[in-house]
Motif scaffolding. Structure first.
Motif, mmCIF file in Angstrom:
data_model
loop_
_atom_site.group_PDB
_atom_site.id
_atom_site.type_symbol
_atom_site.label_atom_id
_atom_site.label_comp_id
_atom_site.label_asym_id
_atom_site.label_seq_id
_atom_site.Cartn_x
_atom_site.Cartn_y
_atom_site.Cartn_z
ATOM 1 N N ASP A 1 0.827 -1.259 0.105
ATOM 2 C CA ASP A 1 -0.014 0.089 -0.212
ATOM 3 C C ASP A 1 0.934 1.278 0.034
ATOM 4 O O ASP A 1 2.169 1.013 -0.155
ATOM 5 C CB ASP A 1 -0.913 -0.074 1.226
ATOM 6 C CG ASP A 1 -0.204 0.059 2.589
ATOM 7 O OD1 ASP A 1 0.973 0.654 2.400
ATOM 8 O OD2 ASP A 1 -1.142 -0.112 3.523
ATOM 9 N N GLY A 2 0.280 2.369 -0.054
ATOM 10 C CA GLY A 2 1.112 3.655 -0.114
ATOM 11 C C GLY A 2 2.086 3.853 1.099
ATOM 12 O O GLY A 2 3.061 4.760 0.873
ATOM 13 N N SER A 3 1.656 3.259 2.294
ATOM 14 C CA SER A 3 2.884 3.211 3.327
ATOM 15 C C SER A 3 3.633 2.240 3.307
ATOM 16 O O SER A 3 4.392 2.023 4.195
ATOM 17 C CB SER A 3 2.227 3.499 4.688
ATOM 18 O OG SER A 3 1.186 2.556 4.801
ATOM 19 N N ASP A 4 4.015 1.582 1.926
ATOM 20 C CA ASP A 4 4.889 0.519 1.954
ATOM 21 C C ASP A 4 4.537 -0.914 2.662
ATOM 22 O O ASP A 4 5.496 -1.767 2.734
ATOM 23 C CB ASP A 4 6.255 0.899 2.267
ATOM 24 C CG ASP A 4 7.295 0.432 0.922
ATOM 25 O OD1 ASP A 4 6.754 0.204 0.001
ATOM 26 O OD2 ASP A 4 8.336 0.480 1.248
ATOM 27 N N ALA A 5 3.444 -0.997 3.160
ATOM 28 C CA ALA A 5 3.000 -2.191 3.943
ATOM 29 C C ALA A 5 2.492 -3.389 2.949
ATOM 30 O O ALA A 5 1.886 -2.988 2.043
ATOM 31 C CB ALA A 5 2.006 -1.873 4.836
ATOM 32 N N ARG A 6 2.824 -4.442 2.920
ATOM 33 C CA ARG A 6 2.404 -5.462 2.221
ATOM 34 C C ARG A 6 0.971 -5.879 2.227
ATOM 35 O O ARG A 6 0.562 -6.162 3.096
ATOM 36 C CB ARG A 6 3.334 -6.765 2.518
ATOM 37 C CG ARG A 6 3.370 -7.869 1.196
ATOM 38 C CD ARG A 6 4.544 -8.803 1.502
ATOM 39 N NE ARG A 6 5.576 -8.410 1.017
ATOM 40 C CZ ARG A 6 6.294 -8.368 -0.292
ATOM 41 N NH1 ARG A 6 5.229 -8.576 -1.193
ATOM 42 N NH2 ARG A 6 7.653 -7.948 -0.628
#
Ligand code: ADP
Length: 409
Positions: free
Chosen positions: A58-63
């Motif tokens: 996602d946009g905060s780099d969480a898978r």
């Protein structure tokens, strides 16, 4: 309902995507130019044709996804898988305002991103023989979107556009002029990557941004671009994406006499030649075992070592050639899969280019920079991760009047 813009980069074995989102509240408040767009998702289906896998962050780099897909999945199946995953994730809460695509070849006609129309598609299909490894997949993505989202505008962004404006001499193919009519000229590729690097140079490497810079895009396709004041002066890929550096499965520069020999003496057909040149040569051809630099660096087989040696040798040799084009160099930038991730290959290319005045800082190189040369190095060296999707998003936003939309990084 939130607004969305989709970016697709469809290749032979992968489908990369990004989704940008503008919340409904921002939409109401500021109309089409409300500057509230943000990256919502970024991911890919890779290994299409072998062992496909779907990953997304996602946009905060969480898978948010990491799934193996059916081994029999083809390109069309990859679109179906992506479409149903997106439907499940967004439900009915998504309005798609536009879709931007990477299209490898824009030919002589398309020097800028363009809104896709049936006429544009006819032109782009005519370029398929010039980029058989990429163009059919790029256009299949446009067709797949037309089927699933009829009426949603699509924008094609070309890997060739950034190089238009090069000096005429850099575009010459020195064959009889009558044979060159109809578009036989040097085009250059990886332009979306180079455009991204040019756009971030003032922030990422301010002391060289307006100088003479060689950018090394080293991925499964590989090329160099000589930039002066962030404009392309020359590059190592030419009429097609076969020229220049040694690549994963493509040879880079070879004596055209070899082609005559393959046809006249060994009897290869045009189709055989296409397969040899696009799919069986380069690192794979030399090593006989792999087109993946990681495997070759891990191998002690003599031919695997020779393949790596040749890759580095050609890169250094052509860095020298582009240094001559620029009349000297201020900086060397590494990007793409190998350029961003392999400290070993960067070290070896910098060592082979030490005569230019590159003095590598090994610790910074292992840490991926961004600056990987010592402070006193006459020519500085850098690692800057590329982001072709962001450039496509910006162009798509601009062309569809969604400007202010897609954030800078
Ligand atoms: P493309 O987008 O053209 O498929 P990429 O820019 O993603 O290519 O680069 C893919 C290549 O990067 C792989 O084939 C692999 O050889 C190389 N690569 C990725 N990570 C590493 C690494 N850590 N060391 C060496 N090579 C790597």
């Amino acid at each position: 309902m939130d607004d969305h813009a989709i970016v697709l980069n469809a290749g032979s074995s992968s489908l990369k995507f990004s989704i940008y989102r503008r919340p409904e509240a921002a939409n109401r408040g500021g109309g089409a130019s409300a500057p509230f767009w943000a990256l919502d998702l970024r991911g890919q289906i890779d290994g299409i044709g072998t062992s496909p896998r779907f990953t997304a962050k996602d946009g905060s780099d969480a898978r948010v996804a990491d799934d193996r897909l059916d081994a029999g999945l083809d390109g069309r199946g990859a679109f179906d898988a992506l479409a149903s995953w997106l439907r499940a994730r967004y439900g009915g809460d998504a309005r798609v305002l536009g879709v931007g695509h990477r299209v490898v070849h824009g030919g002589a006609k398309y020097a800028r991103p363009t809104v896709v129309t049936p006429e544009v598609l006819v032109d782009l299909r005519a370029l398929v023989p010039l980029a058989p490894l990429h163009q059919p997949y790029n256009l299949a993505a446009i067709d797949a979107v037309s089927e699933r989202l009829p009426g949603v505008p699509q924008v094609a962004c070309f890997d060739t556009s950034f190089h238009r404006g090069q000096p005429a001499v850099a575009e010459v193919v020195p064959l009889p002029r009558d044979l060159c009519r109809g578009g036989v000229q040097r085009y250059g590729f990886h332009g979306l990557s180079y455009e991204y690097i040019a756009s971030v140079l003032p922030q990422a490497a301010p002391e060289i941004a307006h100088g003479r810079v060689i950018v090394a895009h080293l991925g499964s396709g590989a090329s160099l671009c000589a930039m002066k004041d962030r404009k392309s002066m020359d590059s190592t890929l030419g009429f097609t994406a076969l020229d220049g550096l040694c690549m994963g499965t493509r040879p880079g520069s070879i004596d055209p006499g070899v082609i005559l020999h393959l046809v006249q003496t060994l009897g290869l057909s045009a189709k055989d030649l296409e397969t040899v040149l696009y799919k069986k040569s380069g690192l794979l051809g030399i090593s006989g075992v792999s087109n993946d630099m990681r495997n070759l660096l891990d191998s002690s087989e003599p031919d695997a070592r020779l393949a790596v040696d040749y890759f580095v040798y050609q890169a250094a040799k052509q860095i020298g050639a582009l240094a001559a084009v620029l009349g000297g160099v201020d900086g060397l930038v590494f990007t793409a899969g190998i350029g961003e991730n392999s400290a070993e290959i960067r070290k070896r290319i910098c060592a082979a280019s030490a005569w230019l005045g590159i003095d590598l800082d090994e610790e910074a190189n292992r840490a991926r920079g961004p600056r990987i040369s010592r402070p006193a190095s006459r020519v500085s060296a850098w690692v800057i991760p590329t982001n072709e999707e962001l450039i496509i998003a910006r162009h798509t936003g601009m062309l569809l009047g969604l400007l202010g939309t897609v954030p800078r990084v």
